[in-house]
Scaffold this motif. Structure first.
Motif: not given
Length: 58
Positions: A10-23, A25-33
């Motif tokens: 689902e992640l690949e289908q919904r956001r597979g064309d987006e470009e994001v930074t590792l920063a 991703i790190a922010e999203r992981l912190q929010e998730f936890t």
């Protein structure tokens, strides 16, 4: 197929064309936890694995 594969697909289908930074991703992981502290260990292991992916010593 593992249950997690559906989420990954689902992640690949919904956001597979987006470009994001590792920063980003790190922010999203912190929010998730923050929202789901019971997954802190799994997120920590995943983040550490990603950080050391190209490290020949690990």
């Amino acid at each position: 197929m593992y249950f997690t594969d559906r989420g990954i697909e689902e992640l690949e289908q919904r956001r597979g064309d987006e470009e994001v930074t590792l920063a980003w991703i790190a922010e999203r992981l912190q929010e998730f936890t923050d929202v789901h502290p019971e997954f802190e260990t799994a997120v920590e292991r995943f983040a550490t694995w990603l950080a050391r992916l190209d490290d020949p010593e690990d």
